[in-house]
Design an enzyme around this catalytic site. Structure first.
Site, PDB file in Angstrom:
ATOM      1  N   GLU A 121       7.893 -21.015  17.292  1.00 30.14           N
ATOM      2  CA  GLU A 121       8.532 -22.336  17.162  1.00 30.14           C
ATOM      3  C   GLU A 121       8.108 -23.010  15.859  1.00 30.14           C
ATOM      4  O   GLU A 121       8.853 -23.831  15.305  1.00 30.14           O
ATOM      5  CB  GLU A 121       8.190 -23.203  18.390  1.00 30.14           C
ATOM      6  CG  GLU A 121       9.020 -22.778  19.598  1.00 30.14           C
ATOM      7  CD  GLU A 121       8.350 -23.026  20.940  1.00 30.14           C
ATOM      8  OE1 GLU A 121       7.374 -23.787  21.008  1.00 30.14           O
ATOM      9  OE2 GLU A 121       8.814 -22.440  21.942  1.00 30.14           O
ATOM     10  N   HIS A 134       2.924 -19.456  15.907  1.00 29.25           N
ATOM     11  CA  HIS A 134       3.890 -19.495  17.015  1.00 29.25           C
ATOM     12  C   HIS A 134       5.313 -19.514  16.454  1.00 29.25           C
ATOM     13  O   HIS A 134       5.581 -20.180  15.455  1.00 29.25           O
ATOM     14  CB  HIS A 134       3.648 -20.724  17.905  1.00 29.25           C
ATOM     15  CG  HIS A 134       4.367 -20.627  19.210  1.00 29.25           C
ATOM     16  ND1 HIS A 134       5.720 -20.880  19.320  1.00 29.25           N
ATOM     17  CD2 HIS A 134       3.951 -20.270  20.447  1.00 29.25           C
ATOM     18  CE1 HIS A 134       6.088 -20.678  20.578  1.00 29.25           C
ATOM     19  NE2 HIS A 134       5.030 -20.311  21.279  1.00 29.25           N
ATOM     20  N   SER A 141       8.118 -15.848  28.611  1.00 26.63           N
ATOM     21  CA  SER A 141       8.682 -15.970  29.968  1.00 26.63           C
ATOM     22  C   SER A 141       7.826 -15.350  31.060  1.00 26.63           C
ATOM     23  O   SER A 141       8.366 -14.903  32.082  1.00 26.63           O
ATOM     24  CB  SER A 141      10.094 -15.361  30.012  1.00 26.63           C
ATOM     25  OG  SER A 141      10.973 -16.129  29.232  1.00 26.63           O
ATOM     26  N   GLU A 173       4.670 -11.958  20.960  1.00 30.25           N
ATOM     27  CA  GLU A 173       5.671 -12.781  21.657  1.00 30.25           C
ATOM     28  C   GLU A 173       7.046 -12.531  21.027  1.00 30.25           C
ATOM     29  O   GLU A 173       7.384 -13.140  19.996  1.00 30.25           O
ATOM     30  CB  GLU A 173       5.330 -14.266  21.500  1.00 30.25           C
ATOM     31  CG  GLU A 173       4.011 -14.675  22.080  1.00 30.25           C
ATOM     32  CD  GLU A 173       4.001 -16.150  22.484  1.00 30.25           C
ATOM     33  OE1 GLU A 173       3.786 -16.425  23.657  1.00 30.25           O
ATOM     34  OE2 GLU A 173       4.256 -17.017  21.623  1.00 30.25           O
ATOM     35  N   ASN A 195       0.027 -22.543  27.107  1.00 30.33           N
ATOM     36  CA  ASN A 195       0.549 -23.293  25.963  1.00 30.33           C
ATOM     37  C   ASN A 195       1.451 -24.400  26.516  1.00 30.33           C
ATOM     38  O   ASN A 195       2.571 -24.135  26.945  1.00 30.33           O
ATOM     39  CB  ASN A 195       1.346 -22.346  25.053  1.00 30.33           C
ATOM     40  CG  ASN A 195       2.038 -23.089  23.922  1.00 30.33           C
ATOM     41  OD1 ASN A 195       1.730 -24.252  23.649  1.00 30.33           O
ATOM     42  ND2 ASN A 195       2.969 -22.421  23.259  1.00 30.33           N
ATOM     43  N   TRP A 196       0.935 -25.622  26.488  1.00 33.98           N
ATOM     44  CA  TRP A 196       1.690 -26.744  27.059  1.00 33.98           C
ATOM     45  C   TRP A 196       2.790 -27.262  26.134  1.00 33.98           C
ATOM     46  O   TRP A 196       3.556 -28.144  26.507  1.00 33.98           O
ATOM     47  CB  TRP A 196       0.732 -27.893  27.419  1.00 33.98           C
ATOM     48  CG  TRP A 196       0.126 -27.740  28.784  1.00 33.98           C
ATOM     49  CD1 TRP A 196       0.202 -26.661  29.604  1.00 33.98           C
ATOM     50  CD2 TRP A 196      -0.655 -28.726  29.488  1.00 33.98           C
ATOM     51  NE1 TRP A 196      -0.481 -26.890  30.768  1.00 33.98           N
ATOM     52  CE2 TRP A 196      -1.017 -28.154  30.732  1.00 33.98           C
ATOM     53  CE3 TRP A 196      -1.093 -30.017  29.194  1.00 33.98           C
ATOM     54  CZ2 TRP A 196      -1.780 -28.833  31.669  1.00 33.98           C
ATOM     55  CZ3 TRP A 196      -1.857 -30.688  30.136  1.00 33.98           C
ATOM     56  CH2 TRP A 196      -2.194 -30.104  31.362  1.00 33.98           C
ATOM     57  N   LYS A 197       2.798 -26.761  24.891  1.00 38.12           N
ATOM     58  CA  LYS A 197       3.795 -27.229  23.904  1.00 38.12           C
ATOM     59  C   LYS A 197       3.785 -28.760  23.843  1.00 38.12           C
ATOM     60  O   LYS A 197       2.735 -29.369  24.035  1.00 38.12           O
ATOM     61  CB  LYS A 197       5.189 -26.692  24.245  1.00 38.12           C
ATOM     62  CG  LYS A 197       5.183 -25.198  24.495  1.00 38.12           C
ATOM     63  CD  LYS A 197       6.563 -24.634  24.564  1.00 38.12           C
ATOM     64  CE  LYS A 197       6.475 -23.178  24.999  1.00 38.12           C
ATOM     65  NZ  LYS A 197       7.520 -22.362  24.456  1.00 38.12           N
ATOM     66  N   GLY A 242      10.914 -18.556  26.623  1.00 35.58           N
ATOM     67  CA  GLY A 242      11.714 -19.573  27.309  1.00 35.58           C
ATOM     68  C   GLY A 242      13.071 -19.112  27.800  1.00 35.58           C
ATOM     69  O   GLY A 242      13.898 -19.925  28.204  1.00 35.58           O
TER      70      GLY A 242
END
Ligand code: PEP
Length: 240
Positions: free
Chosen positions: A97, A95, A201, A164, A6-8, A170
């Site tokens: 976020e 997700h 992480s 997650e 996942n490159w965000k 992170g």
């Protein structure tokens, strides 16, 4: 095993050069047949990345989508058919976020329906916050996210779940092995015949601990996936 990058909100066209190392590695990696590698870059890179990974083991996914299957007046949004049209095979939904910016379980459910109808495979993220963990309501939270998120979705063969814990994303923190095993088990009992991945992480150092947890079907990797060396290391160590 799944290894999902996942490159965000990172990466431009030049970043795609980093894939060369991974493609080369996958060609010679003996366990290559046993693994699924999915890269989820920002939408701006899906088309170019799809072209770059043609004839390789890598598949491309998106990081979110709109819940509509049709075009519409929704500025800034992209629906799942549009993602498929530019080469995406997967989409990450739910997700934390995005939940954090207001996505509800009901909206995520609508997105999962639309994405699967459009022919995308879904990486459905669930997880508890630190506060919820401290209150010991992790299972209750996961249960609600699963029940509402997968409501009225009978065909689940194109869905994988990524557990997650929000407090792990992170932060460098990962759950205790026994807790993680139990939570994954709980999810697998709640949703029969589904693959469950872990995300939060994951890095070349902690993969040696994580790989020992036998009921995990793969990893969703954020930060470490932007560095091809780290990503390759995670894959290699999983099988060492
Ligand atoms: C993620 O964002 O899905 C994730 C797992 O991030 P990180 O690996 O950086 O914790």
């Amino acid at each position: 095993m799944y290894f999902i990058a996942n490159w965000k909100m990172f990466g431009g066209l030049s970043t795609l050069n980093s894939l060369k190392k991974v493609i080369k590695f996958l060609k010679i990696f003996k366990k290559s047949k046993k693994i699924k590698i999915i890269y989820c870059p920002p939408n701006t890179l899906i088309r170019s990345m799809s072209k770059k990974v043609i004839n390789s083991k890598i598949q491309v996914g998106a990081q979110n989508c709109h819940e509509s299957l049709t075009y519409g007046a929704s500025t800034g949004s992209i629906n799942p058919r549009m993602l498929k049209n530019v080469g995406a095979k997967y989409v990450i939904l739910g997700h934390s976020e995005n939940r954090d910016s207001g996505e509800t379980d009901k909206l995520i459910n609508a997105k999962i329906k639309a994405a699967t109808q459009a022919g995308l495979k879904v990486i459905f993220c669930i997880g508890e916050t630190l506060g919820q963990k401290r209150k010991k309501i992790t299972k209750k939270i996961l249960s609600k996210q699963i029940i509402v998120g997968l409501q009225k979705i009978k065909k689940r063969k194109n869905i994988v779940i990524a557990y997650e814990p929000v407090w792990s994303i992170g932060t460098g923190l990962i759950p205790k092995a026994a807790d993680l095993f139990n939570t994954i088990n709980y999810i697998k009992k709640k949703v029969r015949n589904i693959k469950v991945l872990y995300g939060g992480s994951v890095n070349p150092k902690n993969i040696n601990k994580l790989k020992l947890i036998k009921n995990i079907d793969g990893f969703l990797i954020g930060g470490a996936s932007q560095d091809p060396k780290k990503f390759i290391d995670i894959i290699k160590k999983t099988y060492n």
